[in-house]
Design a protein around this motif. Sequence first.
Motif, mmCIF file in Angstrom:
data_model
loop_
_atom_site.group_PDB
_atom_site.id
_atom_site.type_symbol
_atom_site.label_atom_id
_atom_site.label_comp_id
_atom_site.label_asym_id
_atom_site.label_seq_id
_atom_site.Cartn_x
_atom_site.Cartn_y
_atom_site.Cartn_z
ATOM 1 N N PRO A 143 -14.243 -4.402 -18.672
ATOM 2 C CA PRO A 143 -14.652 -3.089 -18.946
ATOM 3 C C PRO A 143 -13.563 -2.113 -18.979
ATOM 4 C CG PRO A 143 -16.142 -4.101 -17.667
ATOM 5 C CD PRO A 143 -15.092 -5.183 -17.483
ATOM 6 N N PRO A 144 -13.770 -0.732 -19.145
ATOM 7 C CA PRO A 144 -12.782 0.011 -19.201
ATOM 8 C C PRO A 144 -12.569 0.346 -17.608
ATOM 9 C CG PRO A 144 -14.198 0.820 -20.765
ATOM 10 C CD PRO A 144 -14.872 -0.401 -19.951
ATOM 11 N N ASP A 145 -11.322 0.912 -16.996
ATOM 12 C CA ASP A 145 -10.827 0.910 -15.683
ATOM 13 C C ASP A 145 -10.919 -0.021 -14.794
ATOM 14 O OD1 ASP A 145 -10.595 3.537 -16.417
ATOM 15 O OD2 ASP A 145 -12.601 4.154 -16.025
ATOM 16 N N TRP A 205 -1.134 -10.394 -7.646
ATOM 17 C CA TRP A 205 -0.884 -9.288 -8.649
ATOM 18 C C TRP A 205 -1.837 -8.595 -9.415
ATOM 19 C CZ3 TRP A 205 1.147 -14.035 -7.623
ATOM 20 C CH2 TRP A 205 2.408 -14.193 -7.157
ATOM 21 N N THR A 206 -1.824 -7.309 -9.357
ATOM 22 C CA THR A 206 -2.796 -6.636 -10.359
ATOM 23 C C THR A 206 -2.091 -5.890 -11.555
ATOM 24 O OG1 THR A 206 -2.679 -4.731 -8.862
ATOM 25 C CG2 THR A 206 -4.392 -6.408 -8.430
ATOM 26 N N ALA A 207 -2.799 -5.776 -12.523
ATOM 27 C CA ALA A 207 -2.250 -4.859 -13.694
ATOM 28 C C ALA A 207 -2.916 -3.294 -13.864
ATOM 29 C CB ALA A 207 -2.713 -5.525 -14.916
ATOM 30 N N ALA A 208 -2.489 -2.518 -14.385
ATOM 31 C CA ALA A 208 -2.892 -1.150 -14.748
ATOM 32 C C ALA A 208 -4.197 -1.335 -15.473
ATOM 33 C CB ALA A 208 -1.821 -0.272 -15.222
ATOM 34 N N PRO A 209 -5.255 -0.454 -14.828
ATOM 35 C CA PRO A 209 -6.258 -0.310 -15.594
ATOM 36 C C PRO A 209 -6.422 -0.086 -17.004
ATOM 37 C CG PRO A 209 -6.309 1.345 -14.252
ATOM 38 C CD PRO A 209 -5.022 0.537 -13.815
ATOM 39 N N ALA A 210 -7.118 -0.457 -17.864
ATOM 40 C CA ALA A 210 -7.156 -0.013 -19.302
ATOM 41 C C ALA A 210 -8.241 0.964 -19.594
ATOM 42 C CB ALA A 210 -7.327 -1.271 -20.210
ATOM 43 N N LEU A 269 -7.674 -15.899 -12.277
ATOM 44 C CA LEU A 269 -7.636 -14.867 -13.073
ATOM 45 C C LEU A 269 -8.907 -13.814 -12.730
ATOM 46 C CD1 LEU A 269 -5.685 -12.894 -14.940
ATOM 47 C CD2 LEU A 269 -7.181 -13.900 -17.077
ATOM 48 N N LEU A 270 -8.934 -12.671 -12.260
ATOM 49 C CA LEU A 270 -10.123 -12.223 -11.894
ATOM 50 C C LEU A 270 -10.016 -10.832 -12.430
ATOM 51 C CD1 LEU A 270 -9.073 -13.185 -8.482
ATOM 52 C CD2 LEU A 270 -11.268 -13.603 -9.061
ATOM 53 N N ASP A 271 -11.481 -10.111 -12.378
ATOM 54 C CA ASP A 271 -11.740 -8.958 -12.836
ATOM 55 C C ASP A 271 -11.820 -7.977 -11.691
ATOM 56 O OD1 ASP A 271 -12.950 -6.736 -13.734
ATOM 57 O OD2 ASP A 271 -14.722 -7.774 -14.856
ATOM 58 N N LEU A 272 -10.903 -7.217 -11.322
ATOM 59 C CA LEU A 272 -11.202 -6.109 -10.284
ATOM 60 C C LEU A 272 -11.561 -4.757 -10.802
ATOM 61 C CD1 LEU A 272 -10.386 -5.633 -7.307
ATOM 62 C CD2 LEU A 272 -8.165 -4.946 -8.032
ATOM 63 N N ALA A 273 -12.779 -4.443 -10.185
ATOM 64 C CA ALA A 273 -13.485 -3.347 -10.319
ATOM 65 C C ALA A 273 -13.015 -2.235 -9.532
ATOM 66 C CB ALA A 273 -14.999 -3.573 -10.227
ATOM 67 N N PRO A 274 -13.254 -0.870 -10.304
ATOM 68 C CA PRO A 274 -12.866 0.138 -9.467
ATOM 69 C C PRO A 274 -13.543 0.264 -7.903
ATOM 70 C CG PRO A 274 -13.460 0.746 -11.703
ATOM 71 C CD PRO A 274 -13.945 -0.610 -11.616
ATOM 72 N N ASP A 275 -14.450 -0.334 -7.572
ATOM 73 C CA ASP A 275 -15.410 -0.225 -6.395
ATOM 74 C C ASP A 275 -14.539 -1.275 -5.539
ATOM 75 O OD1 ASP A 275 -16.464 -2.606 -7.258
ATOM 76 O OD2 ASP A 275 -18.417 -2.040 -7.035
ATOM 77 N N GLY A 276 -13.501 -1.885 -5.940
ATOM 78 C CA GLY A 276 -12.870 -3.146 -5.190
ATOM 79 C C GLY A 276 -13.566 -4.600 -5.410
ATOM 80 N N ARG A 300 -10.946 -6.974 -24.827
ATOM 81 C CA ARG A 300 -11.493 -8.168 -25.062
ATOM 82 C C ARG A 300 -10.557 -9.559 -25.113
ATOM 83 N NH1 ARG A 300 -15.484 -8.309 -29.147
ATOM 84 N NH2 ARG A 300 -13.989 -9.409 -30.337
ATOM 85 N N LEU A 301 -11.031 -10.275 -24.062
ATOM 86 C CA LEU A 301 -10.117 -11.391 -23.939
ATOM 87 C C LEU A 301 -10.869 -12.669 -24.630
ATOM 88 C CD1 LEU A 301 -9.604 -11.283 -19.827
ATOM 89 C CD2 LEU A 301 -8.056 -10.532 -21.826
ATOM 90 N N ARG A 302 -10.146 -13.274 -25.690
ATOM 91 C CA ARG A 302 -10.949 -14.419 -26.299
ATOM 92 C C ARG A 302 -9.677 -15.483 -26.410
ATOM 93 N NH1 ARG A 302 -14.101 -11.095 -25.495
ATOM 94 N NH2 ARG A 302 -15.559 -10.127 -26.723
ATOM 95 N N GLY A 303 -10.085 -16.671 -25.809
ATOM 96 C CA GLY A 303 -9.033 -17.832 -26.174
ATOM 97 C C GLY A 303 -8.755 -18.495 -24.674
#
Length: 538
Positions: free
Chosen positions: A495-497, A419-424, A453-460, A429-432
């Motif tokens: 990061p943004p996006d 599952w993925t969320a919309a980009p911000a 829980l992963l960080d999905l960048a715009p480049d895939g 800032r994720l803390r905790g």
Amino acid sequence: MHPAAHSLYPELDATALNAFAAALETGEPAGLPPARAAEAAAVRAATVFSRGKVTGADGTLLDAALWRHTGPAPRPVVVMPAPWSDLGWPAYAVQASRFAIRGYDVLAYSPRGFAASGGHADCAGPLDVTDGRHALDHLLERTAGPVTRIGVLGVSYGAGIAQLVAAHDARVDAVAALSGWGDLGEVLRENHTRRTAAVHTLLTASPRARLSRPTERALEDVLAGHALGEALAWAEQRSPFTHVKELGRRRVAVFCAQAWHETLFPAGQVLRMFQELTGPKRIDLSIGDHCGPEMTGLPGLPNRIWADALRWFDHHLAGVDNGIDAEGEVLSEVMWTRALEPSPVWPLPTHRVRRLHLTGTGELADAPDPGWAAVVLCGVETPVAVADAVARSGYAELEGLPKRYPAADAMDRTATAVWTAAPAAETTRLRGTPRLRVTYRAANSGSTVVAYLLDLAPDGSARLITHAPFSDLDAPPDSLISADVDLHPIAYDLPPDHRPMLALTTRDPFYADANLPRATLSFTSPEPTPSYVELPLG
């Protein structure tokens, strides 16, 4: 099949440290660079260095080294039990010398069963605690002047021993535990899931170590999945968390250092103990894995963790007003900016918690979406895994090269639910401690889920933010199971996006798998127990 044994400390230069220890003893700096040779000469000019044996519990002889001053001035003292390695006390040769130069009398020793010490390793059990107390006796008997205050410091295995000695010996005023553990039971089993890669590493990472039969049996039982109750009772006795009230009652000043992506002794169980401490306390949390953040300090390179440990002892043992007590209880290094953020307390202050619901469209959404099912096949290896090997991936992280994971559209959906969320638009800032609630139907009795829980960048490309395993071992076949899971704590800047991505698999080489091969798990989100992930926003 477990990976081949490897060192827990791949960056540890045993040759250089032994050469430095030899120079302390003989005055001959053969093979040392000029700066290190000068440091050895300065130590010899300021202190008397000697090697010898400490008589531990049951008469076992422990290999040790002593740095002492000859003058009658009052001074603090420090005992340093060595890490889980074949090197023994020379791992501390440089750092112990730096403590000695600052006026401490120091004794470093190899725990029983390791290096040139006798006996068999008790894995921080009663024999190791008694050994640590005898090492302190040995040091106090050889200190020329009055002793003011007493500290115990250790790295990795030595950190566990240091905390337990501090809990059992009323003479100890302060402790520094670098990459240690708080609850050994959670090191062996997390959320009812056996941590088989970590246990296999403890059994094999120090090939010349002589483990006691109870230690071998407990670790082997965890690997085999039987007599777990006995293994966890064995671990409880060896857990500083079991004795945390005694540390608090005597207000022992406790300094801890841990890595966010620690694969041997996860940060969560240390932070759980840290929260229960009621005396002076501080924790440094860094990018990396087991011992990586402090490793460069052992051969003498500049290192923030060692500098803070020395400042902690300077303040709490030597009475130096260096301001460390006013800097807050927590100092965390943020992934991946590496910014240092002080905080007065743990848990880190959270501005709000964002709840994202798992949906049938593969989105993480603000509203629940009941009535769907995502079915995955058990027993299938996937490219999503905690790390490539215990400890080693953290060294790549320290170099700015974290492990890359496949993007959502490249994952095998027969074995991974995503599952993925919309980009911000702005940095998140994720803390905790992120928390997952997931409901699933298990076709067979016994099930395991690993959440990432992963960080999905715009480049895939994707990077790991945090993860946690969960197992249910008791539900009957075709049960609907609701799992509430605390993921490992984090300080992460998305990061943004970039988009948060949640992946659920049934198999990871770091953990035991309670699923039957070719069985299925069906993730869903019924109205009474909706599935969601909660992100702590700083």
